[in-house]
Design a protein around this motif. Structure first.
Motif, PDB file in Angstrom:
ATOM      1  N   HIS A  16     -14.787 124.593  74.399  1.00 21.01           N
ATOM      2  CA  HIS A  16     -14.240 123.551  75.199  1.00 21.01           C
ATOM      3  C   HIS A  16     -15.470 122.199  75.043  1.00 21.01           C
ATOM      4  CE1 HIS A  16     -10.765 125.049  76.875  1.00 21.01           C
ATOM      5  NE2 HIS A  16     -11.684 126.444  76.882  1.00 21.01           N
ATOM      6  N   ARG A  17     -15.955 122.045  73.654  1.00 20.87           N
ATOM      7  CA  ARG A  17     -16.961 121.115  73.535  1.00 20.87           C
ATOM      8  C   ARG A  17     -16.293 119.846  73.056  1.00 20.87           C
ATOM      9  NH1 ARG A  17     -20.717 125.346  72.970  1.00 20.87           N
ATOM     10  NH2 ARG A  17     -20.049 125.715  70.742  1.00 20.87           N
ATOM     11  N   GLY A  18     -15.050 119.940  72.382  1.00 23.74           N
ATOM     12  CA  GLY A  18     -14.389 118.716  71.626  1.00 23.74           C
ATOM     13  C   GLY A  18     -13.494 118.010  72.645  1.00 23.74           C
ATOM     14  N   TRP A  19     -13.320 118.163  74.044  1.00 22.77           N
ATOM     15  CA  TRP A  19     -12.442 117.182  74.701  1.00 22.77           C
ATOM     16  C   TRP A  19     -13.048 115.983  74.810  1.00 22.77           C
ATOM     17  CZ3 TRP A  19      -7.930 119.183  74.944  1.00 22.77           C
ATOM     18  CH2 TRP A  19      -7.483 120.491  74.987  1.00 22.77           C
ATOM     19  N   LYS A  20     -12.311 114.874  74.782  1.00 20.45           N
ATOM     20  CA  LYS A  20     -12.848 113.476  74.911  1.00 20.45           C
ATOM     21  C   LYS A  20     -12.084 112.753  76.413  1.00 20.45           C
ATOM     22  CE  LYS A  20     -13.852 112.343  70.226  1.00 20.45           C
ATOM     23  NZ  LYS A  20     -12.817 113.165  69.258  1.00 20.45           N
ATOM     24  N   PRO A  21     -12.779 112.038  76.747  1.00 14.34           N
ATOM     25  CA  PRO A  21     -12.104 111.319  77.894  1.00 14.34           C
ATOM     26  C   PRO A  21     -10.595 111.055  77.735  1.00 14.34           C
ATOM     27  CG  PRO A  21     -14.413 110.149  77.639  1.00 14.34           C
ATOM     28  CD  PRO A  21     -13.991 111.134  76.324  1.00 14.34           C
ATOM     29  N   VAL A  22      -9.725 111.080  78.766  1.00 15.13           N
ATOM     30  CA  VAL A  22      -8.266 110.853  78.590  1.00 15.13           C
ATOM     31  C   VAL A  22      -8.068 109.435  78.074  1.00 15.13           C
ATOM     32  CG1 VAL A  22      -5.974 111.287  79.993  1.00 15.13           C
ATOM     33  CG2 VAL A  22      -8.020 112.701  80.393  1.00 15.13           C
ATOM     34  N   TRP A  23      -9.052 108.611  78.772  1.00 19.31           N
ATOM     35  CA  TRP A  23      -8.796 107.154  78.388  1.00 19.31           C
ATOM     36  C   TRP A  23     -10.242 106.492  78.242  1.00 19.31           C
ATOM     37  CZ3 TRP A  23      -7.335 108.668  83.256  1.00 19.31           C
ATOM     38  CH2 TRP A  23      -7.951 107.919  84.219  1.00 19.31           C
ATOM     39  N   GLN A  24     -10.429 105.323  77.516  1.00 20.15           N
ATOM     40  CA  GLN A  24     -11.647 104.979  77.424  1.00 20.15           C
ATOM     41  C   GLN A  24     -11.838 103.778  78.588  1.00 20.15           C
ATOM     42  OE1 GLN A  24     -12.317 102.932  73.610  1.00 20.15           O
ATOM     43  NE2 GLN A  24     -11.178 104.835  72.775  1.00 20.15           N
ATOM     44  N   LYS A  25     -13.029 103.901  79.047  1.00 21.18           N
ATOM     45  CA  LYS A  25     -13.307 102.939  79.980  1.00 21.18           C
ATOM     46  C   LYS A  25     -13.580 101.594  79.263  1.00 21.18           C
ATOM     47  CE  LYS A  25     -13.830 105.886  83.165  1.00 21.18           C
ATOM     48  NZ  LYS A  25     -13.224 106.134  84.643  1.00 21.18           N
ATOM     49  N   SER A  26     -12.931 100.338  79.576  1.00 16.31           N
ATOM     50  CA  SER A  26     -13.219  99.155  79.105  1.00 16.31           C
ATOM     51  C   SER A  26     -13.788  98.130  80.004  1.00 16.31           C
ATOM     52  CB  SER A  26     -11.930  98.538  78.495  1.00 16.31           C
ATOM     53  OG  SER A  26     -11.288  99.539  77.675  1.00 16.31           O
ATOM     54  N   GLU A  27     -14.539  97.135  79.178  1.00 16.65           N
ATOM     55  CA  GLU A  27     -14.961  95.879  80.123  1.00 16.65           C
ATOM     56  C   GLU A  27     -14.140  94.881  79.637  1.00 16.65           C
ATOM     57  OE1 GLU A  27     -17.051  95.528  82.452  1.00 16.65           O
ATOM     58  OE2 GLU A  27     -17.149  97.769  82.512  1.00 16.65           O
ATOM     59  N   PRO A  28     -13.861  93.872  80.482  1.00 10.76           N
ATOM     60  CA  PRO A  28     -13.116  92.693  80.167  1.00 10.76           C
ATOM     61  C   PRO A  28     -13.577  91.757  78.913  1.00 10.76           C
ATOM     62  CG  PRO A  28     -13.951  92.177  82.125  1.00 10.76           C
ATOM     63  CD  PRO A  28     -14.513  93.617  81.822  1.00 10.76           C
ATOM     64  N   LYS A  29     -12.495  91.603  78.215  1.00 11.09           N
ATOM     65  CA  LYS A  29     -12.601  90.510  76.964  1.00 11.09           C
ATOM     66  C   LYS A  29     -12.377  89.134  77.536  1.00 11.09           C
ATOM     67  CE  LYS A  29     -11.491  93.646  73.287  1.00 11.09           C
ATOM     68  NZ  LYS A  29     -10.597  94.394  73.550  1.00 11.09           N
ATOM     69  N   LYS A  30     -12.738  88.052  76.716  1.00 13.87           N
ATOM     70  CA  LYS A  30     -12.651  86.645  77.271  1.00 13.87           C
ATOM     71  C   LYS A  30     -11.094  86.360  77.573  1.00 13.87           C
ATOM     72  CE  LYS A  30     -16.601  83.754  77.102  1.00 13.87           C
ATOM     73  NZ  LYS A  30     -17.492  85.023  77.053  1.00 13.87           N
ATOM     74  N   SER A  31     -10.171  86.848  76.744  1.00 17.29           N
ATOM     75  CA  SER A  31      -8.870  86.687  77.006  1.00 17.29           C
ATOM     76  C   SER A  31      -7.972  87.581  76.253  1.00 17.29           C
ATOM     77  CB  SER A  31      -8.301  85.187  76.361  1.00 17.29           C
ATOM     78  OG  SER A  31      -8.460  85.663  74.742  1.00 17.29           O
TER      79      SER A  31
END
Ligand code: FAD
Lengths: 416, 92
Positions: A16-31
């Motif tokens: 079980h080493r290949g599981w990735k986060p279910v979604w990526q955490k993002s930071e806001p872009k300008k627009s």
């Protein structure tokens, strides 16, 4: 990352080493082209359908807390389409159809379980009104079956049929109704939206709008200002608070609804049972806990916790319907804030401010609406026209008199 | 929630029926030019206050008086309870 049986086998064999986060955490872009405020079920579903179905790009979902922390993770997970009014029935049937293929659609196991839902009746008058509702459902192509007392007894032998005040005479059964694992709906839509490049930004609270000459051009957040061409608000219990930042007042009151779960038990409940007369409904989760609830507390509240009189009321209802529940211990209880509208039906509409769109007023029944709400809100945001099944969920229906009052209670939100 | 009734002392909130924002006292003027608009707002539109709000509670299973509470919708803290009749007189 795509989930599949093959992937599970591969991971099982490789530690079980290949599981990735279910979604990526993002930071806001300008627009962005489109910003959705609120990372609950409705906001995430909207973002997903915007990207997938309506081919929009540059979309962000702004969530003040964490994904799944709002009502999407607090509800009692019931899905159904057993409404009577035209405007509601078409919408909720559309939603149920989307639920039926959601797992393939979003590539996530949401544990959709069509175990059936029954609404019990206790008198001739109530039976007649259920027959009428059942017929309306069938005209819309929805499944509805009227069960008499013997048929109910066969399915649910443990109910109390001797109750002097509300003897069970039968029920309206919708076999396609059931439950869905609510957290998985939030995570699954987040997963699917993320795959289409939607930025999912947690811990990002919207604290104001940038409105210039009647057009909304962006939002102010604790992570800075973000511009957008279109902004959709889907913040459930916080609807009035957020729209107030744009100077709008709504036909909505916020109320607290509580939910309860017992310790884990062996499988005893074959489906969802609602006992409206006794302010009680119940189902059993796959983990074994009895998941149950009743009415809203009944006073305006933004506190995500309720008071004890309703706890007592719900437990009394439970014991009067199925006395054996008295032996089970209550494990947890919690509350969520409902956006109770003035006619008990939701709103999916533009506002008088160009570029600002609103989705809310879901009352205690917005979980089952999640796919259809997201779909039709995405339709509205992308095309500036109402989706066919949601075209009557307008803001101005209260002014024109075209309210959609399923319960016939009038403008008293705590009674819907 | 315990409501400190001005005549009866502390009573459990479950004895009461809730009617909502005390703005309902401000019934629109039936002779106004903007009658339809005013009644639409009166009937359907609410501040839905986040924080302290004035609201109407009816002591249905008690002395059947109407009370005006000043209650925080975020914490459920009640800081003031008045008889509706007195509230109305003072806020004319
Ligand atoms: C106890 C309980 C039982 C229920 N049972 C059922 C049921 O059995 N069946 C059913 O169909 N429905 C049920 N519901 C109703 C259903 O859960 C809701 O109608 C539905 O989840 C609301 O939509 P949502 O998922 O988008 O809301 P939420 O998950 O609440 O999403 C709204 C999000 O907006 C965020 N937000 C708020 N303000 C801001 C801001 N300023 N900036 C950024 N983000 C913000 C919040 O943090 C929240 O995450 C129940 C609700 C409760 C509380």
């Amino acid at each position: 990352m795509t989930y599949s049986a093959l992937k599970i086998i591969k991971e099982a064999l490789t530690g079980h080493r290949g599981w990735k986060p279910v979604w990526q955490k993002s930071e806001p872009k300008k627009s962005y082209d489109i910003i959705i405020i609120g990372g609950g079920g409705h906001g995430l579903a909207t973002a997903y359908y915007l990207a997938k179905k309506y081919k929009q790009t540059k979309i962000a979902v702004l969530e003040k807390g964490w994904i799944g922390g709002g009502n999407v993770g607090r509800n009692t997970t019931i899905i159904r389409s057993n409404y009577m009014l035209n405007n509601n029935q078409a919408f909720y049937e559309f939603s149920l159809k989307l639920w039926e293929r959601i797992e393939k659609d979003i590539n996530y196991n949401a544990m959709v379980s069509q175990r059936g839902i029954i609404n019990l009746f206790h008198s001739d008058v109530q039976r007649d009104s259920y027959i009428r509702r059942g017929n309306t459902m069938r005209i819309h192509g929805t499944d509805a079956i009227l069960l008499n007392q013997d048929e109910v007894k066969k399915k649910y032998p443990f109910l109390n049929y001797e109750n002097a005040r509300f003897p069970i005479k039968g029920g309206l059964w919708q076999p396609r109704g059931g439950t869905v694992r609510h957290d998985a709906v939030a995570w699954g839509y987040a997963h699917a939206a993320d795959k289409y490049g939607v930025d999912i930004i947690e811990n990002c609270e919207v604290v104001g709008f940038e409105i210039v000459n009647g057009k909304c051009i962006g939002v102010k957040t604790n992570k800075g200002n973000i511009k957008a061409n279109k902004i959709g608000v889907a913040v459930a219990g916080n609807s009035s608070k957020v729209m107030n930042m744009a100077g709008m007042r709504l036909p909505i009151e916020s109320h607290v609804l509580q939910a309860f779960v017992s310790e884990g038990l062996k499988p005893i409940l074959p489906g969802v049972i609602t006992y409206g007369a006794g302010h009680f409904y119940v189902s059993q989760s796959d983990k074994g806990g009895l998941v149950f609830g009743g009415d809203i507390d009944g006073y305006n509240s933004y506190a995500q916790r309720g008071n004890l009189p309703v706890v007592e009321d719900v437990c009394e209802g439970g014991v009067s319907l199925m006395p054996m529940i008295g032996k089970a211990r209550l494990l947890r209880m919690w509350g969520g804030i409902m956006d109770m509208s003035m006619d008990g039906s939701p709103i999916i509409d533009k506002t008088h401010i160009s570029g600002l769109y609103f989705n809310g007023g879901w009352c205690y029944g917005g979980f089952k609406a999640t796919p259809a709400s997201g779909y039709s809100f995405a339709h509205l945001l992308a095309t500036d026209t109402h989706h066919e099944v949601a075209k009557n969920y307008t803001l101005d229906r209260f002014k024109s008199g075209l309210t959609i009052d399923e319960k016939g209670q009038g403008a008293q939100p705590n009674l819907h | 929630m315990i409501i400190n009734h001005p005549l009866l002392g502390p009573r459990d909130s479950s004895e009461f029926t809730y009617r909502g924002d005390a703005i309902l006292f401000n019934r629109p003027d039936p002779n106004s030019e903007s009658l339809l608009e005013d009644y639409y707002e009166y009937q359907y539109i609410r501040d839905n206050t986040h924080g302290f709000m004035k609201e109407l509670w009816f002591h249905e299973q008690g002395d059947r008086s109407w009370l005006v509470l000043t209650r925080n919708t975020v914490t459920h803290e009640i800081i003031r309870v008045e008889l509706a009749s007195e509230y109305k007189r003072e806020n004319k």
